[in-house]
Motif scaffolding. Structure first.
Motif, PDB file in Angstrom:
ATOM      1  N   PRO A 172      -7.087  -1.956  17.713  1.00 53.95           N
ATOM      2  CA  PRO A 172      -6.136  -3.027  18.029  1.00 53.95           C
ATOM      3  C   PRO A 172      -6.064  -3.308  19.532  1.00 53.95           C
ATOM      4  O   PRO A 172      -5.654  -4.386  19.931  1.00 53.95           O
ATOM      5  N   TRP A 173      -6.452  -2.335  20.341  1.00 53.18           N
ATOM      6  CA  TRP A 173      -6.424  -2.544  21.785  1.00 53.18           C
ATOM      7  C   TRP A 173      -7.819  -2.295  22.322  1.00 53.18           C
ATOM      8  O   TRP A 173      -8.097  -1.242  22.894  1.00 53.18           O
ATOM      9  N   SER A 210     -13.467 -10.482   7.374  1.00 51.61           N
ATOM     10  CA  SER A 210     -13.202  -9.252   8.131  1.00 51.61           C
ATOM     11  C   SER A 210     -12.888  -9.578   9.579  1.00 51.61           C
ATOM     12  O   SER A 210     -12.039  -8.928  10.198  1.00 51.61           O
ATOM     13  N   GLU A 229       6.203  -4.299   5.520  1.00 54.49           N
ATOM     14  CA  GLU A 229       5.405  -5.054   4.548  1.00 54.49           C
ATOM     15  C   GLU A 229       6.258  -5.994   3.699  1.00 54.49           C
ATOM     16  O   GLU A 229       5.746  -6.592   2.746  1.00 54.49           O
ATOM     17  N   ILE A 238      -5.421  -7.799  13.496  1.00 53.77           N
ATOM     18  CA  ILE A 238      -5.097  -6.436  13.918  1.00 53.77           C
ATOM     19  C   ILE A 238      -5.008  -6.351  15.438  1.00 53.77           C
ATOM     20  O   ILE A 238      -4.209  -5.595  15.983  1.00 53.77           O
ATOM     21  N   GLN A 239      -5.835  -7.184  16.106  1.00 51.98           N
ATOM     22  CA  GLN A 239      -5.899  -7.066  17.553  1.00 51.98           C
ATOM     23  C   GLN A 239      -4.542  -7.336  18.211  1.00 51.98           C
ATOM     24  O   GLN A 239      -3.867  -8.307  17.893  1.00 51.98           O
ATOM     25  N   HIS A 240      -4.190  -6.435  19.117  1.00 53.52           N
ATOM     26  CA  HIS A 240      -2.925  -6.512  19.868  1.00 53.52           C
ATOM     27  C   HIS A 240      -1.705  -6.506  18.959  1.00 53.52           C
ATOM     28  O   HIS A 240      -0.678  -7.079  19.277  1.00 53.52           O
ATOM     29  N   ASN A 241      -1.879  -5.884  17.800  1.00 47.75           N
ATOM     30  CA  ASN A 241      -0.768  -5.762  16.857  1.00 47.75           C
ATOM     31  C   ASN A 241      -0.398  -4.287  16.745  1.00 47.75           C
ATOM     32  O   ASN A 241      -1.191  -3.491  16.254  1.00 47.75           O
ATOM     33  N   PRO A 242       0.781  -3.909  17.201  1.00 44.30           N
ATOM     34  CA  PRO A 242       1.150  -2.483  17.128  1.00 44.30           C
ATOM     35  C   PRO A 242       1.396  -2.004  15.694  1.00 44.30           C
ATOM     36  O   PRO A 242       1.328  -0.811  15.432  1.00 44.30           O
ATOM     37  N   LEU A 243       1.697  -2.928  14.790  1.00 46.44           N
ATOM     38  CA  LEU A 243       1.956  -2.545  13.398  1.00 46.44           C
ATOM     39  C   LEU A 243       1.094  -3.357  12.440  1.00 46.44           C
ATOM     40  O   LEU A 243       1.587  -4.252  11.759  1.00 46.44           O
ATOM     41  N   PRO A 244      -0.203  -3.053  12.364  1.00 43.58           N
ATOM     42  CA  PRO A 244      -1.056  -3.816  11.444  1.00 43.58           C
ATOM     43  C   PRO A 244      -0.613  -3.612   9.994  1.00 43.58           C
ATOM     44  O   PRO A 244      -0.150  -2.531   9.631  1.00 43.58           O
ATOM     45  N   SER A 245      -0.755  -4.655   9.200  1.00 43.02           N
ATOM     46  CA  SER A 245      -0.369  -4.580   7.792  1.00 43.02           C
ATOM     47  C   SER A 245      -1.510  -4.018   6.949  1.00 43.02           C
ATOM     48  O   SER A 245      -2.685  -4.154   7.307  1.00 43.02           O
ATOM     49  N   HIS A 246      -1.144  -3.396   5.836  1.00 42.43           N
ATOM     50  CA  HIS A 246      -2.164  -2.951   4.882  1.00 42.43           C
ATOM     51  C   HIS A 246      -2.985  -4.123   4.373  1.00 42.43           C
ATOM     52  O   HIS A 246      -4.131  -3.960   3.981  1.00 42.43           O
ATOM     53  N   THR A 247      -2.387  -5.325   4.348  1.00 39.13           N
ATOM     54  CA  THR A 247      -3.132  -6.488   3.860  1.00 39.13           C
ATOM     55  C   THR A 247      -4.290  -6.817   4.793  1.00 39.13           C
ATOM     56  O   THR A 247      -5.306  -7.363   4.367  1.00 39.13           O
ATOM     57  N   GLU A 248      -4.118  -6.480   6.090  1.00 41.83           N
ATOM     58  CA  GLU A 248      -5.190  -6.750   7.047  1.00 41.83           C
ATOM     59  C   GLU A 248      -6.131  -5.566   7.183  1.00 41.83           C
ATOM     60  O   GLU A 248      -7.324  -5.726   7.364  1.00 41.83           O
ATOM     61  N   GLN A 249      -5.572  -4.375   7.117  1.00 38.75           N
ATOM     62  CA  GLN A 249      -6.355  -3.195   7.447  1.00 38.75           C
ATOM     63  C   GLN A 249      -7.061  -2.591   6.225  1.00 38.75           C
ATOM     64  O   GLN A 249      -8.140  -2.021   6.353  1.00 38.75           O
ATOM     65  N   ASN A 250      -6.457  -2.679   5.060  1.00 34.91           N
ATOM     66  CA  ASN A 250      -6.992  -1.973   3.896  1.00 34.91           C
ATOM     67  C   ASN A 250      -7.502  -2.888   2.786  1.00 34.91           C
ATOM     68  O   ASN A 250      -8.443  -2.531   2.089  1.00 34.91           O
ATOM     69  N   ASP A 289      -9.413 -10.476   9.678  1.00 30.87           N
ATOM     70  CA  ASP A 289      -8.605  -9.248   9.664  1.00 30.87           C
ATOM     71  C   ASP A 289      -8.550  -8.641  11.064  1.00 30.87           C
ATOM     72  O   ASP A 289      -7.483  -8.274  11.557  1.00 30.87           O
TER      73      ASP A 289
END
Lengths: 229, 444
Positions: free
Chosen positions: B330-331, A108, B94, A115-127, A111
């Motif tokens: 994220p921030w 986690s 994706e 996610i950090q400093h990522n404007p478009l986190p992926s579902h693979t990381e977030q979900n 993950d």
């Protein structure tokens, strides 16, 4: 008056010849009923359990599932107030026959870092892992016994998620067994609140699992974080 | 003109000259029609006889309203563009992870998916075979259909293919999704029943250009029929038809048959038959728009009313906690900054609940509705950044957009039209589309 087409365009059903008016009126009734039933069923599905939904629960479920299933309790009734970190460790069989156990690896946290400093986190990381663990917890008893089919499915799912990240081959050996645990840490209350929060982590440990070929997803050959030796 | 056309009290604040013509050709948003209805019912005529006549008039007027035109052309178009664009961006984002999310050898393996779906009978073409090639074809089709639906090319057909793409991917791996996927899932189904390409679409442009020999339509129709045949054959063995998903196949085949019928009627039948199909299309569209609007209201009502029951939403700190969750920050610097002020957190916490609970009721007042709409869209834009949920937020904004006022959407359309050199205004295009006896094509 010319074409009925132009006429009906502004007058709707009234502009049609009688035999078509009958058809259109019937359609209006059927379509109206279907729309009302759809709205009513969705309402009963999202409303709290009540007199009507208890009485007609089966009919509501038959209508709603699977395609109209929905859940809008977004951060409700209370938002999650804990960070749940899913961690795993592995027993690695070395070529010489010795076995070594890795430290706990916090997937986690990985993950979170992605996610950090990522404007478009992926579902693979977030979900993926987050909801995968939710699925496991939701389909198991408190002492980690699976509840039926969903429990079994969630176990293999969790193993495959972990193995994808762990890699089947690691540190020069082969991963033989894995153990998963969750570390739950309460979020410390806000600075202006005088509430006392115990922020010491609590753990839930799942028994060791032996890794079978069915637990290896595509791409699980190598460890993600370390190159295969 | 019929007697009930202009005599009745309209009481609608004129949005634009076009809206005022009120002949069904320039329908205002169905949402905007709501205050109208409430006002009309307030007026109780004095004499009983007049009341009887007025009641009859209102009923007839209502029937004309829902059958003469597909209401909310701009709203349905913006919902179409919003959801197809959201799903398209998501699929493109994706692309590198597509196999991990939905592929046969991802963590949620083909076998796991099969075992779950054999219990709930959800529709997914991805379980027809565990071939990676098939998976890639479906993913590519999902991307292409999203792009084409966004552009409004053969919109009705693309909306069905779009729905197949959404259901196939999401039902294949249900545990990968979140609220954003959920709302896309629902809207993908509802959109199939709307005439959402009346404006801002390649279809509308083609119609405006006048009658032309249409070769693409019949070919597309034949290809779709073939695809459906294969799909039906592949599915018939699995017992899915008995599992409650039969209605989807009725939709698939029904849509296909109706497309063919439109073509035949448009070519060979008289004006009355065409008018009947037009009326039926309008009825289905308007019902679907009502369902979409009700769905959005239910989303906000559920989100709001359940929050009221939570202690953190009551004590005004609820917003603080998601800001501290590793999965939703994220921030962290920004989240911490926002989390330092108790007053701001409380205002946002209470504001969120109030807006969500109040929204459905504000539909009875245009101005308040629009203010809340702006507030909700801004909040979702904030969520996109702060909680790192851009696709969820985009989907919710697309859903909110069904309630945007027609005048605003027309202004946006006109502005967007001006950005393109030599482009005609959308209104002009639309008017031309109406003037031309619209050619009914296959899959049009």
């Amino acid at each position: 008056m010319g074409h009925g087409g132009a006429n009906a365009a502004s007058r709707g059903i009234a502009g049609l010849p009688f035999r078509f008016q009958v058809v259109a009126a019937l359609a209006l009734a059927v379509i109206g009923v279907i729309a009302c039933v759809q709205i009513g069923m969705v309402f009963l599905h999202v409303a709290p359990s009540n007199t009507v939904s208890k009485e007609y629960g089966k009919a509501v479920d038959d209508w709603i599932y699977p395609e109209f299933e929905q859940n809008w309790k977004l951060f409700a009734p209370n938002p999650l107030q804990q960070n749940i970190n899913v961690q795993a460790r592995a027993e690695i069989k070395m070529p010489g026959g010795t076995v070594r156990t890795t430290d706990w690896i916090d997937f986690s946290a990985q993950d979170g870092a992605a996610i950090q400093h990522n404007p478009l986190p992926s579902h693979t990381e977030q979900n993926e892992l987050r909801r995968g663990w939710d699925f496991f917890v939701g389909s198991h008893t408190d002492d980690n016994k699976p509840n039926g089919l969903r429990g079994e499915l969630s176990e293999q799912y969790l193993r495959r998620i972990v193995m994808l990240r762990l890699g089947a081959h690691r540190d020069g050996g082969t991963v033989d067994r894995i153990q998963v645990r969750s570390m739950t840490t309460s979020v410390k209350g806000p600075s202006w609140s005088d509430e006392k929060t115990d922020t010491r982590p609590s753990y839930r440990e799942v028994p060791w699992w032996t890794v079978t070929p069915a637990d290896l997803p595509g791409g699980a050959g190598d460890a993600r974080t370390e190159a295969k030796r | 003109m019929s007697t009930y056309d202009h005599d009745g009290p309209t009481g609608r604040p004129a949005e634009s000259p076009a809206a005022r013509t009120a002949n069904g050709r320039h329908p205002v948003a169905a949402a905007d029609a709501l205050p109208d209805a409430s006002k009309a019912s307030d007026r109780t005529p004095q004499a009983p006889r007049a009341a009887e006549a007025a009641a009859e008039t209102r009923a007839a007027r209502a029937v004309r309203l829902v059958s003469a035109a597909a209401l909310g052309p701009y709203q349905s178009a913006v919902v179409r563009i919003g959801f197809s664009a959201t799903w398209l961006f998501f699929l493109l984002r994706e692309l590198p992870n597509r196999r991990e999310l939905y592929g046969p050898d991802g963590p949620w393996s083909w076998d796991l998916g099969n075992r779950l779906v054999s219990g709930n009978h959800a529709f997914t073409a991805l379980l027809w075979t565990d071939s990676t090639v098939w998976f890639e074809i479906v993913y590519a089709l999902a991307i292409v259909s999203s792009a084409l639906l966004m552009l409004g090319w053969r919109t009705r057909t693309m909306s069905v293919v779009f729905m197949i793409g959404v259901l196939s991917l999401q039902n294949r791996s249900v545990f990968m999704g979140d609220g954003g996927d959920n709302v896309i899932h629902l809207m993908a189904i509802y959109l199939v029943f709307t005439r959402c390409a009346q404006v801002w679409s390649l279809d509308a442009r083609r119609a405006a250009r006048g009658v032309r020999q249409d070769r693409v339509g019949p070919v597309l129709w034949a290809v779709c029929g073939l695809g459906l045949l294969v799909g039906t054959w592949r599915t018939s063995g699995s017992g899915v038809f008995g599992g409650g998903e039969w209605w989807l196949w009725v939709v698939f085949w029904g849509m296909w048959a109706v497309q063919g019928l439109w073509w035949v009627v448009g070519r060979f039948a008289d004006g009355d038959s065409r008018a009947l199909l037009d009326v039926l299309g309008n009825l289905v569209h308007n019902a679907a728009m009502v369902v979409i609007m009700a769905e959005v209201c239910l989303v906000y009502a559920t989100a709001g009313w359940y929050k009221i029951q939570g202690s953190r939403w009551q004590d005004g700190t609820a917003l603080f906690y998601p800001l501290k969750l590793d999965y939703f920050s994220p921030w962290p610097e920004l989240s911490s900054l926002l989390g330092t002020s108790g007053v701001i957190v409380m205002l946002l916490t209470y504001g969120t609940v109030m807006v969500q609970v109040a929204f459905p009721f504000t539909l009875f007042n245009r101005r308040v509705k629009n203010v809340l709409l702006v507030a909700m869209m801004l909040e979702h834009a904030g969520i996109a950044v702060l909680l790192g949920l851009p696709f969820f937020s985009l989907a919710m904004i697309a859903a909110d957009a069904v309630f945007l006022p027609t005048s605003f959407l027309r202004r946006v359309g006109a502005y967007a039209g001006r950005l393109r050199p030599g482009a005609r205004l959308p209104e002009q295009r639309r008017e031309r589309a109406e003037q031309a006896e619209r050619p009914r094509t296959l899959v049009g």
